[in-house]
Design a protein around this motif. Structure first.
Motif, PDB file in Angstrom:
ATOM      1  N   THR A   1       0.734   4.149  -2.802  1.00  0.00           N
ATOM      2  CA  THR A   1       0.559   5.551  -2.415  1.00  0.00           C
ATOM      3  C   THR A   1       1.601   6.430  -3.084  1.00  0.00           C
TER       4      THR A   1
ATOM      5  N   LEU B   1      -7.261   4.991  -2.513  1.00  0.00           N
ATOM      6  CA  LEU B   1      -6.555   4.035  -1.657  1.00  0.00           C
ATOM      7  C   LEU B   1      -7.534   3.271  -0.766  1.00  0.00           C
TER       8      LEU B   1
ATOM      9  N   LEU C   1       0.815  -1.204   0.000  1.00  0.00           N
ATOM     10  CA  LEU C   1       0.000   0.000   0.000  1.00  0.00           C
ATOM     11  C   LEU C   1       0.858   1.267   0.000  1.00  0.00           C
TER      12      LEU C   1
END
Length: 591
Positions: free
Chosen positions: A469, A560, A465
């Motif tokens: 990002t 996200l 993640l």
């Protein structure tokens, strides 16, 4: 020195075109590998696309010229990459868009939605954003903003004119003036005295504001140019800023929802179908189910953000404005209702266009939705033969067949003509996308994508993640100064092998990156909708930067959240798929 710098600046595009390949030329000449030669092509195209030294479509033709000379791919092979399934889909979508624009269906939809939500500035903004986002799902972002913004500009001028008349009438009633002749004479004297007293400070601006005509003529209330807008109060100026920005932002946000909604979505879908042919997850139904909540969240957040910035924090008055409407709001409601009634009943052409539009959306959605068998399963001997492009092309051709009016012996008029279609068809996007496919294939064949993936392998130590990002932030920053199609075209062949090297589902990295490309809200040059609304003169650069920065953050965080929650089961993002592994083996063999 200043004159020399100005002269040099006027030749900046020519200098970029000449100096960029010369400075990069040692890369293919000294290293003399296909990786270096493809890197030369990639950097050259990236610079030209970001700086717009050449037209975007002309830059897209560079692989067709350079790859055969470097021995990366044959010219005949490169040529086949410039026309794909994407182009057939685009042809059908533009046929629909041409008919919608020609017969005015977009105007009817926008005005009806505004009538439904009310005319309070806050609710008006929400209604316009909803209508604009809905249109942008099916039309290009640029076309949507260009169609809706003139309606909004006329609406703003009428609202300000109506407010001025209401204020003047209230002032005259309170002063006890009842004779129209004395009233006109008194008004003239007051305006003259005020203009004389304020002449030394701001003569031009104050004279323009004080001589706003009292008559309520719809055509006269409009300015001769978008840049000549007049604001009687600070509240009017803030309303114009918020309504202008809401059109630009909702046009970009709405395009996220469907694959044909924006060119970056189409480029991503075609890239997946070309390089991962066994991947069946990317289709109209899955994408719509995944992206619609993102669109709703970002759209509502954008409304709250713009309302707070320009209209204040009194959301209760906006949401509860139906029962307590001011004179200003009643006047604006009458203007919108009159414009809608002036359209008359829905024409036969609008009905046919709307029917084809709804049929196209339904057929796209149920072709292969993923969570249930679609109509494509009726052809089990030919799996994956029929695509969204098949539907778009089939229904798009109907616009050239169905008569717009009753045919006669001497005349037959279809819903759209070829000339009208050509005027709406973005041929430059076709070449741009084709050049992107050629560049992506070249990075695979030459081994550049694998080399970049190995170079970025230290990022594998970070959480997945976290890498996503970083990729989203980089893409969102670059797309502010480069076109969205060019940005996604550059990053897809880089991030895809990186995901394979990390044994992460490529969709987990590519989907949020693709969506983040559309979050270009900071500058007028970031995308065409921003430029269109900026040209009307209500906004400054700082207005866009202040509003766009917060919306960029909201957009990235929402994406996200989506890929980490409801996106997981829809696309099976938590598993490394077999179609990615087989692609990686094939790619290695090709290198």
């Amino acid at each position: 020195m200043r004159a020399f710098a100005a002269g040099l600046w006027s030749y900046r595009n020519l200098l970029i075109i000449i100096l960029t390949p010369l400075l990069m030329l040692p890369l293919p000449l000294i290293i003399q590998t296909q990786v270096a030669q493809c890197a030369f092509t990639l950097v050259l195209m990236a610079v030209f696309w970001m700086m717009e030294a050449l037209p975007l479509s002309i830059t897209a033709l560079i692989p067709a010229l350079v790859f055969p000379l470097f021995g990366i791919m044959k010219s005949s092979v490169v040529a086949t990459l410039y026309f794909k399934d994407f182009h057939l889909l685009l042809l059908g979508v533009i046929c629909l868009a041409t008919s919608i624009e020609k017969w005015g269906l977009h105007r009817r939809i926008a005005l009806k939605l505004v009538i439904l939500v009310g005319v309070n500035p806050g609710m008006l903004m929400l209604g316009l954003m909803t209508g604009c986002a809905f249109l942008s799902m099916w039309l290009s972002n640029t076309s949507t903003a260009a169609m809706v913004m003139p309606i909004v500009e006329a609406l703003m001028q009428q609202v300000m004119s109506a407010e001025g008349q209401v204020s003047s009438q209230q002032e005259k009633a309170s002063s006890g003036i009842c004779n129209p002749a004395l009233q006109l004479e008194d008004d003239t004297e007051k305006q003259y005295e005020k203009a004389k007293d304020m002449k030394s400070s701001e003569p031009v601006i104050n004279q323009v504001v004080l001589t706003v005509p009292e008559e309520d003529h719809a055509t006269e209330a409009l300015p001769s140019s978008p840049l000549n807008s007049k604001y009687r109060t600070h509240r009017d100026h803030m309303m114009c800023k918020s309504l202008s920005l809401c059109i630009a932002y909702s046009a970009s946000i709405g395009g996220l929802t469907t694959l044909p909604g924006t060119s970056s979505n189409l480029i991503f879908a075609e890239y997946i179908h070309q390089f991962y042919p066994e991947c069946k997850s990317i289709n109209f139904g899955n994408w719509f189910v995944f992206s619609l909540p993102i669109c709703i969240i970002v759209l509502l957040s954008a409304w709250i953000w713009l309302h707070w910035l320009f209209l204040g924090s009194d959301f209760r008055s906006s949401l509860c404005s139906r029962g307590h409407r001011s004179e200003r709001e009643k006047a604006a409601a009458k203007v919108i209702k009159d414009q809608y009634e002036a359209l008359g009943p829905m024409s036969q052409q609008e009905m046919i266009t709307l029917a084809i539009f709804l049929l196209m959306a339904v057929l796209w959605f149920v072709r292969d939705p993923g969570f249930m068998p679609g109509w494509a399963s009726l052809f089990p001997d030919y799996p994956s033969y029929a695509t969204d492009a098949t539907v778009a092309l089939m229904l798009g051709i109907l616009f050239f067949i169905i008569p717009a009016r009753r045919p006669t012996a001497d005349h037959y008029e279809a819903l759209i003509t070829w000339k009208e279609f050509q005027a709406c068809m973005p041929w430059e996007i076709c070449l741009l996308v084709g050049g992107g496919f050629a560049l992506a294939e070249g990075t695979k064949v030459s081994g550049l994508s694998s080399w970049v993936a190995e170079l970025m392998s230290p990022l594998g130590n970070l959480p997945v993640l976290g890498i996503i990002t970083i990729a989203c932030i980089i893409v969102t920053s670059i797309t502010e100064v480069a076109s969205n199609p060019a940005t996604i075209t550059i990053f897809l062949p880089i991030l895809s092998p990186l995901a394979e090297a990390m044994k992460v589902n490529p969709l987990y990295m590519l989907i949020p990156t693709t969506l983040s490309v559309s979050f270009s809200f900071l500058l007028p040059i970031s995308n065409p909708p921003n430029a269109i609304v900026f040209a009307y003169g209500h906004l400054s650069i700082m207005d866009m930067v202040k509003a766009g920065l917060g919306l960029n953050v909201i957009g990235v965080l929402t994406v996200l959240l989506a890929v980490s929650t409801w996106g997981m089961p829809i696309f099976n993002l938590n598993t490394y798929p077999d179609w990615a592994s087989s692609h990686g083996l094939t790619n290695t063999t090709g290198i």
